[in-house]
Design a protein around this motif. Structure first.
Motif, PDB file in Angstrom:
ATOM      1  N   LYS A  41      35.805  30.662 -12.890  1.00  0.00           N
ATOM      2  CA  LYS A  41      35.140  32.009 -13.017  1.00  0.00           C
ATOM      3  C   LYS A  41      34.998  32.531 -11.409  1.00  0.00           C
ATOM      4  O   LYS A  41      35.002  31.643 -10.835  1.00  0.00           O
ATOM      5  N   LEU A  42      35.131  33.768 -11.524  1.00  0.00           N
ATOM      6  CA  LEU A  42      34.760  34.343 -10.087  1.00  0.00           C
ATOM      7  C   LEU A  42      33.470  35.029 -10.103  1.00  0.00           C
ATOM      8  O   LEU A  42      33.117  35.705 -10.947  1.00  0.00           O
ATOM      9  N   SER A  43      33.006  34.881  -8.786  1.00  0.00           N
ATOM     10  CA  SER A  43      31.632  35.415  -8.621  1.00  0.00           C
ATOM     11  C   SER A  43      31.953  36.840  -7.912  1.00  0.00           C
ATOM     12  O   SER A  43      33.122  37.001  -7.493  1.00  0.00           O
ATOM     13  N   VAL A  44      31.106  37.311  -7.486  1.00  0.00           N
ATOM     14  CA  VAL A  44      31.039  38.789  -6.764  1.00  0.00           C
ATOM     15  C   VAL A  44      32.000  38.492  -5.456  1.00  0.00           C
ATOM     16  O   VAL A  44      32.881  39.205  -5.143  1.00  0.00           O
ATOM     17  N   ASP A  45      31.178  37.089  -4.946  1.00  0.00           N
ATOM     18  CA  ASP A  45      31.776  37.064  -3.563  1.00  0.00           C
ATOM     19  C   ASP A  45      33.457  36.545  -3.501  1.00  0.00           C
ATOM     20  O   ASP A  45      34.162  37.006  -2.529  1.00  0.00           O
ATOM     21  N   GLU A  46      33.557  35.812  -4.488  1.00  0.00           N
ATOM     22  CA  GLU A  46      35.169  35.574  -4.753  1.00  0.00           C
ATOM     23  C   GLU A  46      36.014  36.500  -4.664  1.00  0.00           C
ATOM     24  O   GLU A  46      37.246  37.114  -4.176  1.00  0.00           O
ATOM     25  N   TYR A  47      35.528  37.550  -5.774  1.00  0.00           N
ATOM     26  CA  TYR A  47      36.317  38.805  -5.973  1.00  0.00           C
ATOM     27  C   TYR A  47      36.524  39.819  -4.936  1.00  0.00           C
ATOM     28  O   TYR A  47      37.354  40.270  -4.442  1.00  0.00           O
ATOM     29  N   TYR A  48      35.248  39.878  -4.285  1.00  0.00           N
ATOM     30  CA  TYR A  48      35.240  40.473  -2.891  1.00  0.00           C
ATOM     31  C   TYR A  48      36.346  40.064  -1.870  1.00  0.00           C
ATOM     32  O   TYR A  48      37.031  40.915  -1.334  1.00  0.00           O
ATOM     33  N   ARG A  49      36.159  38.714  -1.889  1.00  0.00           N
ATOM     34  CA  ARG A  49      36.974  38.061  -0.790  1.00  0.00           C
ATOM     35  C   ARG A  49      38.410  38.335  -1.008  1.00  0.00           C
ATOM     36  O   ARG A  49      39.448  38.816  -0.119  1.00  0.00           O
ATOM     37  N   ILE A  50      38.941  38.129  -2.397  1.00  0.00           N
ATOM     38  CA  ILE A  50      40.415  38.306  -2.658  1.00  0.00           C
ATOM     39  C   ILE A  50      40.826  39.988  -2.335  1.00  0.00           C
ATOM     40  O   ILE A  50      41.920  40.463  -1.958  1.00  0.00           O
ATOM     41  N   LEU A  51      39.972  40.874  -2.793  1.00  0.00           N
ATOM     42  CA  LEU A  51      40.296  42.215  -2.548  1.00  0.00           C
ATOM     43  C   LEU A  51      40.087  42.642  -1.357  1.00  0.00           C
ATOM     44  O   LEU A  51      40.987  43.312  -0.682  1.00  0.00           O
ATOM     45  N   GLN A  52      39.405  42.163  -0.324  1.00  0.00           N
ATOM     46  CA  GLN A  52      39.362  42.369   0.920  1.00  0.00           C
ATOM     47  C   GLN A  52      40.719  41.931   1.654  1.00  0.00           C
ATOM     48  O   GLN A  52      41.265  42.516   2.522  1.00  0.00           O
ATOM     49  N   GLU A  53      41.187  40.815   1.332  1.00  0.00           N
ATOM     50  CA  GLU A  53      42.469  40.147   1.774  1.00  0.00           C
ATOM     51  C   GLU A  53      43.513  40.998   1.375  1.00  0.00           C
ATOM     52  O   GLU A  53      44.842  40.882   2.102  1.00  0.00           O
ATOM     53  N   HIS A  54      43.523  41.929   0.329  1.00  0.00           N
ATOM     54  CA  HIS A  54      44.678  42.840  -0.052  1.00  0.00           C
ATOM     55  C   HIS A  54      44.419  44.152   0.608  1.00  0.00           C
ATOM     56  O   HIS A  54      44.972  44.954   0.056  1.00  0.00           O
ATOM     57  N   SER A  55      43.404  44.223   1.469  1.00  0.00           N
ATOM     58  CA  SER A  55      43.066  45.515   1.959  1.00  0.00           C
ATOM     59  C   SER A  55      42.692  46.481   1.310  1.00  0.00           C
ATOM     60  O   SER A  55      42.918  47.736   1.278  1.00  0.00           O
ATOM     61  N   ILE A  56      42.002  46.309   0.263  1.00  0.00           N
ATOM     62  CA  ILE A  56      41.449  47.024  -0.747  1.00  0.00           C
ATOM     63  C   ILE A  56      39.872  47.340  -0.511  1.00  0.00           C
ATOM     64  O   ILE A  56      39.041  46.230  -0.459  1.00  0.00           O
ATOM     65  N   ALA A  57      39.644  48.519   0.046  1.00  0.00           N
ATOM     66  CA  ALA A  57      38.436  48.923   0.549  1.00  0.00           C
ATOM     67  C   ALA A  57      37.318  49.107  -0.539  1.00  0.00           C
ATOM     68  O   ALA A  57      37.548  50.116  -1.509  1.00  0.00           O
ATOM     69  N   ILE A  58      36.600  47.995  -0.894  1.00  0.00           N
ATOM     70  CA  ILE A  58      35.324  48.162  -1.617  1.00  0.00           C
ATOM     71  C   ILE A  58      34.179  47.503  -1.550  1.00  0.00           C
ATOM     72  O   ILE A  58      34.293  46.504  -0.794  1.00  0.00           O
ATOM     73  N   THR A  59      33.004  47.942  -1.829  1.00  0.00           N
ATOM     74  CA  THR A  59      31.948  47.161  -1.670  1.00  0.00           C
ATOM     75  C   THR A  59      31.361  46.300  -2.602  1.00  0.00           C
ATOM     76  O   THR A  59      31.697  46.226  -3.750  1.00  0.00           O
ATOM     77  N   LYS A  60      30.575  45.310  -2.168  1.00  0.00           N
ATOM     78  CA  LYS A  60      30.182  44.258  -3.170  1.00  0.00           C
ATOM     79  C   LYS A  60      29.355  44.997  -4.332  1.00  0.00           C
ATOM     80  O   LYS A  60      29.425  44.461  -5.460  1.00  0.00           O
ATOM     81  N   GLU A  61      28.676  46.066  -4.223  1.00  0.00           N
ATOM     82  CA  GLU A  61      27.953  46.721  -5.051  1.00  0.00           C
ATOM     83  C   GLU A  61      29.098  47.224  -6.201  1.00  0.00           C
ATOM     84  O   GLU A  61      28.834  47.279  -7.494  1.00  0.00           O
ATOM     85  N   GLU A  62      30.038  47.840  -5.595  1.00  0.00           N
ATOM     86  CA  GLU A  62      31.236  48.184  -6.608  1.00  0.00           C
ATOM     87  C   GLU A  62      31.610  47.328  -7.420  1.00  0.00           C
ATOM     88  O   GLU A  62      32.278  47.348  -8.386  1.00  0.00           O
ATOM     89  N   ILE A  63      31.860  45.957  -6.859  1.00  0.00           N
ATOM     90  CA  ILE A  63      32.736  44.983  -7.491  1.00  0.00           C
ATOM     91  C   ILE A  63      31.560  44.385  -8.450  1.00  0.00           C
ATOM     92  O   ILE A  63      31.902  44.284  -9.952  1.00  0.00           O
ATOM     93  N   THR A  64      30.166  44.575  -8.328  1.00  0.00           N
ATOM     94  CA  THR A  64      29.095  44.078  -9.196  1.00  0.00           C
ATOM     95  C   THR A  64      29.215  45.019 -10.438  1.00  0.00           C
ATOM     96  O   THR A  64      29.084  44.394 -11.368  1.00  0.00           O
ATOM     97  N   ASN A  65      29.418  46.328 -10.043  1.00  0.00           N
ATOM     98  CA  ASN A  65      29.522  47.251 -11.217  1.00  0.00           C
ATOM     99  C   ASN A  65      30.791  46.950 -12.166  1.00  0.00           C
ATOM    100  O   ASN A  65      30.781  47.260 -13.242  1.00  0.00           O
TER     101      ASN A  65
END
Length: 161
Positions: A41-65
């Motif tokens: 399963k993916l946590s907010v942090d894991e999801y955030y990290r993978i999006l950041q690695e793909h240069s997708i600008a998003i906040t942790k709050e947005e990922i939580t939503n």
């Protein structure tokens, strides 16, 4: 959430809609890569990290939503099934659509049923014995014909290995 951030994250989540095997495999790999602790399963942090690695600008709050919307069991994590869930839904819809198209081709007299005779005429690679077996297994009401529902159910049933 910024419109660009929403669109980017939505695009990552909605990649699933393609239904094509290569993209599904790519999603499986993306999930595996993002799931750094390997717990399925993916946590907010894991999801955030993978999006950041793909240069997708998003906040942790947005990922939580986003996770709250996709997280069916509300456990705060996105499971592999939840991550791939839309892909499965789309695949099922596509399978139903294909089964209905095939039904309409085989049902030559357009009476809403497929007879053994119609199937024999259309399915040149199947023997009469094989077609009889298809009807034995799938003619649920025993009327000697396959309704659109019976045919679609047969075509969409998961294959057992």
């Amino acid at each position: 959430m910024s419109k660009a951030g929403r669109m980017a994250a939505s695009n990552v989540l909605m990649l699933k809609k393609a239904g094509d095997k290569r993209q599904e495999q790519a999603l499986q790999e993306a999930f595996k890569k993002a799931d750094v602790d390997g717990n399925g399963k993916l946590s907010v942090d894991e999801y955030y990290r993978i999006l950041q690695e793909h240069s997708i600008a998003i906040t942790k709050e947005e990922i939580t939503n986003l996770l709250e919307a996709a997280n069916k069991n509300q456990d705060g994590y996105l499971t592999r099934a939840e991550f791939l869930g839309e892909s499965q839904q789309n695949k099922t819809s596509e399978m139903i659509e294909k089964a209905e198209k095939a039904f309409n081709i085989i049902d030559r007299n357009r009476d809403g049923f497929i007879t053994k005779s119609e199937m024999l005429q259309n399915m040149k690679k199947l023997s009469e014995k094989q077609i009889n077996a298809v009807f034995e297994r799938n003619d649920k009401d025993g009327d000697g014909k396959l309704s659109k529902e019976e045919f679609t159910e047969m075509m969409c049933r998961e294959k057992k290995l």
